[in-house]
Each structure stands twice: as structure tokens, then as C-alpha cells.
Design a protein around this motif. Structure first.
Motif, mmCIF file in Angstrom:
data_model
loop_
_atom_site.group_PDB
_atom_site.id
_atom_site.type_symbol
_atom_site.label_atom_id
_atom_site.label_comp_id
_atom_site.label_asym_id
_atom_site.label_seq_id
_atom_site.Cartn_x
_atom_site.Cartn_y
_atom_site.Cartn_z
ATOM 1 N N GLY A 46 0.802 -1.222 0.000
ATOM 2 C CA GLY A 46 0.000 0.000 0.000
ATOM 3 C C GLY A 46 0.830 1.264 0.000
ATOM 4 N N GLY A 50 -0.167 4.735 -4.525
ATOM 5 C CA GLY A 50 -0.879 5.898 -4.006
ATOM 6 C C GLY A 50 -1.341 6.802 -5.120
ATOM 7 N N THR A 51 -1.469 8.071 -4.786
ATOM 8 C CA THR A 51 -1.959 9.033 -5.774
ATOM 9 C C THR A 51 -0.987 9.181 -6.935
ATOM 10 N N PHE A 54 -2.567 6.818 -9.413
ATOM 11 C CA PHE A 54 -3.923 7.176 -9.818
ATOM 12 C C PHE A 54 -3.981 8.507 -10.566
ATOM 13 N N SER A 178 -5.253 -0.568 1.903
ATOM 14 C CA SER A 178 -4.445 -1.044 0.783
ATOM 15 C C SER A 178 -5.255 -1.980 -0.104
ATOM 16 N N LYS A 181 -7.192 0.033 -2.562
ATOM 17 C CA LYS A 181 -6.341 0.540 -3.642
ATOM 18 C C LYS A 181 -5.987 -0.559 -4.636
ATOM 19 N N ILE A 315 -11.486 6.509 -4.265
ATOM 20 C CA ILE A 315 -10.207 5.794 -4.266
ATOM 21 C C ILE A 315 -9.076 6.723 -3.853
ATOM 22 N N THR A 318 -9.202 7.509 -0.202
ATOM 23 C CA THR A 318 -8.676 6.351 0.524
ATOM 24 C C THR A 318 -7.164 6.300 0.455
ATOM 25 N N ALA A 319 -6.619 6.515 -0.749
ATOM 26 C CA ALA A 319 -5.171 6.484 -0.931
ATOM 27 C C ALA A 319 -4.487 7.579 -0.120
ATOM 28 N N SER A 322 -4.644 6.639 3.587
ATOM 29 C CA SER A 322 -3.693 5.546 3.804
ATOM 30 C C SER A 322 -2.264 6.079 3.825
#
Length: 481
Positions: A46, A50-51, A54, A178, A181, A315, A318-319, A322
Motif C-alpha cells: 500500500g 498511491g496518488t 492514480f 491497501s 487501492k 479511491i 482512501t489512498a 492511507s
């Protein structure tokens, strides 16, 4: 408190542990071992998804074209060697904990250990600022009436509480965050393949297919230099894998959990990055993939997923959360390790009855608040210059991890210390190849004009940390002399 002799030069094996245990309050500084193999694997996985994947992959694609896939492969291989080096050092003596500044102290000397630890903390604070800002920004899409500062306070409060309760709570939280993701990336890859098989069209309206990998100016339309410069973006997508080294100190069975995570996570990361980016590049010409709209949104739109933008928003939220959770854990454990070595206030080494470094975690919360306030009051240009330290620190910390490992292997060869149970593969060639790769990325930071400030700010910060360590050591020696 360390003596001058303890702070001078590399210490023989065992001295660092002695430094931590010599304090009569040592029993109050022991960390809990509450992380399972499942937790360790998903913490490592995780932290690197991450971003940057994305939302940030478009920048690297614009630099290298489809050949960006080679940049991800090369970076993944180098990161794998960093993780193997961390694994060997942590498992050679699991009782010492996983703070990699400790390894630098032992094998490269106190100055390097001090500098590495605090440089990593500064890097993570900048990353945390980006994560918590993203968290507030994307929640603002759904709740525009709520001020951003309220989301920021909520995020910092939540991650502080999660990290203070017990390490198992942190591990379980990261496992589920994680998982979200990972499932999002898998869904994106499956949706992309579905689009390619059934010819549903591309995000930009152009023809889809593997021919997009070479039809628009070739596989490497900007030449070898385009691929090389893309590395300055790509390597940071893997930033955060060092969390594995810190988490190993709290694994229930490090001898089982750490090797399993290290052996499987790099392959999974490469599959996710290569798979996701590869599908993007097949769905549309590389030149049509821009940062204006996330490719994830475009793909989900094409398969008829309702509210694709809202799905991605969830998402990314969340990322970001996290990421902030992982950063809080990482800084807290690094502060704990530095405090045990005498490189931070001793108070930060104390742990609760549950084996949690509460004082260090509270210090992280305070530091996050200060950094965010500074981000609001300092002019944006100046703050972005300061924030660029994260770009330099990521690869420089990796370089110091590898250097610590190489120094350890040399001591093993001289018979000063024993070989551990998890040696790196293809020693010494693969390790030195990773070192050369990372040095090359640092050189590229200086050559590439947009990233040059990162190298300058990072080098100046590193030099200042070296000076601070020398002054602190001199002051200690004066008080003790």
C-alpha cells in the motif's frame, strides 16, 4: 546519553543495541510485535500504490511515451534491491528493530545515521502535507460547505488515534485501505482489457490496441533522454517502500513475514504499475494521455460505470488517508529509533504499556500541524522550493540504505560480524548496479531544469543536517568532558 567515542565513526556490531539497552528505562522503550505477515505485506504494498499511480502517471508518460514501461521496470528492480538490503540488515539481528538510521549508525557512522534519519523525517512531512491536502481537497468535492481545515484536523486526529492505540490497529487499518487501492487497480486493468477485447473505443476517441505502443512516433518518441528524464518522476511512485524496514521491528515473526513480503511485493508492484500503465497506453495514443483528467476516470466512463469520477474520488481519498496513516507510522518509528540512539530527545523513545511510542506519535501530529500552517503563511513559490526536498530525499535515503548494506557486507567478509539469514541475491553486482542507478537519477535531477531545485534544496538540507550533528556531538563532548 552517548559519549563522544560512541558518536565517532562506525560502531562494531552490538554497540547500537547496547546504546539502547544501557538506559535503565529500556523496558519502557520496547515496541510491540503485533504485525502479522498479512499486515507486513499490505503495508509494503500500500505504501507504494498511491496518488502517484492514480493521478501522477501522466507526467512520466508525456516524457517517455510508451517507453515509460522500461522506466518502471528499471525503477522497480532498483527498489527491489533496496528492499532486499533492508531485509538482510533487519533479519541479521531482528532485536535491533527496523529503523534504518540505526543501520547507518552501525555501519557508516553516527553522522550518516543522524542525517539519514532526519532527512527521512523531513521527506515524510512533505509527503504528509501532500496527502492531507489531497484528502481535504477531494472530500471538498462531496462536501463543499465544509472548510478544508476541518477535514485536515479530522485526518490528523484520526491517524494519530489509530497509531496510538496499538500497532495491530494500524496494521489492520492499512490492510483494508491497501486492499481498496489494490482492487481499484485490478478493476482498472480488467476494465481496460474488456474495452480492448470488445472494441468499446478509447478515452480520446482514437483507435485502441497494442499498436498504440509504437504507432505514434515509435515506442520511445522522445528518445533515450526522454526515458531517462522520466525516471525523475517514476522513482517517486515507489517512494514509501522503506516503511517495510520500519514495520519489520514490530512483526510477530519477522523471519517469516519480512522475506515473504520482500519476495512478493516488488513483483506485485511491477504488475500493478506495468499492467495499469500498459493498459492506459493501449487504450489511447500516449500523446492524448494528459494530467487534465485521470485515465482511471476515462476508462471507467467507457465501460459505463456510473459516476466514474466519484468512484475515483473515493479511491483517491482512501489512498491519501492511507498515505497519511503510513507517514505517521513511519515518522513515529523513526523518531523512536533516533531517540534510542541519542539523536532525538530521549522522551520520544518511551512507549506505552501496549508498546506504542505515544510521545513520538504526538510529536508527529504537532509537526504535521506546524507544516500545514507554514504551507498557508509562506509564499507558494518559497514553500514549493522547500517541499522539493522530498524528491531528493527519497532517492538519497535509498542510496544510504544501500551504502549501509554494502558496508555491512564488507564487515562480514572481514569476519567482524556474522552473515544473516536473508542475503541479497547476485551480490555484489546487483547491489552496485542499484547504487549506480540511484546515483544516475540524482544526476538527472541536476540536469533536468524543472527538477534541479530538488537537488539544490536537498543538498543544502543534507549539509545543514551534517553541521547540526557535528554541533550536537561537540556540545555533548563538552558537557561530558
Amino acid at each position: 546519553m552517548s559519549s563522544s567515542s560512541e558518536l565517532d565513526g562506525p560502531r562494531p556490531n552490538g554497540d547500537v543495541q547496547q546504546l539502547a539497552t544501557s538506559n535503565p528505562e529500556h523496558e519502557k522503550t520496547a515496541l510491540s510485535r503485533g504485525l502479522t505477515t498479512r499486515h507486513i505485506q499490505f503495508i509494503a504494498l500500500g505504501s507504494a500504490i498511491g496518488t502517484g499511480l492514480f493521478l501522477g502517471s501522466a507526467g512520466a508518460i508525456q516524457m517517455a511515451g510508451p517507453a515509460v514501461l522500461l522506466a518502471y521496470l528499471a525503477s522497480g528492480a532498483a527498489v527491489y534491491m533496496v528492499m532486499r538490503a533492508l531485509g538482510e540488515m533487519s533479519l541479521r539481528d531482528p532485536l535491533k528493530g527496523g529503523s534504518f538510521s540505526r543501520y547507518a549508525h552501525e555501519h557508516l557512522g553516527s553522522t550518516v545515521g543522524f542525517t539519514m534519519g532526519w532527512l527521512f523525517i523531513l521527506e515524510m512531512l512533505v509527503v504528509a502535507m501532500a496527502d492531507v491536502t489531497a484528502f481535504a481537497t477531494y472530500l471538498g468535492r462531496w462536501f463543499p460547505a465544509v472548510p478544508a481545515w476541518a477535514w485536515i484536523v479530522l485526518a490528523i486526529s484520526l491517524v494519530t488515534l489509530l497509531n496510538m492505540v496499538h500497532v495491530k490497529v494500524f496494521g489492520e487499518t492499512e490492510f483494508w485501505l491497501s486492499t481498496i487501492k489494490v482492487l481499484a487497480v485490478i478493476a482498472m486493468i480488467v476494465a481496460g482489457i474488456f474495452i480492448l477485447i470488445f472494441h468499446l473505443g478509447s478515452p480520446t476517441g482514437a483507435p485502441t490496441g497494442v499498436q498504440n505502443l509504437w504507432d505514434h512516433g515509435g515506442f520511445a518518441p522522445n528518445g533515450i533522454m526522454g526515458v531517462l528524464f522520466s525516471l525523475t518522476i517514476v522513482v517517486f511512485a515507489f517512494g514509501g517502500v522503506e516503511t517495510l524496514g520500519l514495520a519489520s521491528a514490530e512483526a510477530k515473526d519477522p523471519g517469516k513475514a519480512v522475506p515473504r513480503a520482500i519476495k512478493t511485493i516488488p513483483v506485485r508492484i511491477l504488475l500493478f504499475y506495468i499492467g495499469a500503465v500498459g493498459v492506459m497506453l493501449c487504450l489511447a495514443p500516449w500523446s492524448d494521455i494528459t494530467s487534465e483528467t485521470s485515465p482511471f476516470v476515462q476508462i471507467f466512463d467507457l465501460v459505463g460505470l456510473p459516476a466514474a469520477a466519484d468512484v475515483l474520488n473515493f479511491i483517491v481519498v482512501t489512498a491519501a488517508f492511507s498515505g497519511l496513516n503510513g507517514v505517521t507510522f513511519s515518522i513515529g518509528r523513526m523518531l523512536h529509533g533516533l531517540a534510542e540512539l541519542g539523536d532525538a530527545p530521549r522522551r520520544l523513545a518511551h512507549t506505552s504499556g501496549r508498546g506504542t511510542p505515544v510521545a513520538a506519535i504526538l510529536m508527529v501530529a504537532v509537526a504535521l500541524g506546524v507544516v500545514l500552517v507554514l504551507g498557508l503563511i509562506i509564499p507558494e513559490g518559497v514553500f514549493m522550493m522547500v517541499a522539493s526536498i522530498a524528491s531528493f530525499a527519497t532517492v538519497f535515503v535509498w542510496l544510504l540504505i544501500l551504502a549501509s548494506h554494502i558496508a555491512m557486507k564488507r564487515r562480514i567478509a572481514r569476519g567482524e560480524i556474522e552473515q544473516g539469514p536473508f542475503p541479497v541475491p547476485m551480490w555484489p553486482f546487483a547491489s552496485w548496479a542499484a547504487v549506480l542507478f540511484i546515483v544516475g537519477v540524482i544526476v538527472l535531477l541536476g540536469i533536468d531544469e524543472p527538477s534541479r531545485p530538488a537537488l539544490i534544496v536537498g543538498a543544502v538540507t543534507t549539509a545543514l543536517l551534517v553541521v547540526i550533528e557535528r554541533l550536537v556531538r561537540h556540545r555533548r563532548a563538552s558537557h561530558q568532558g
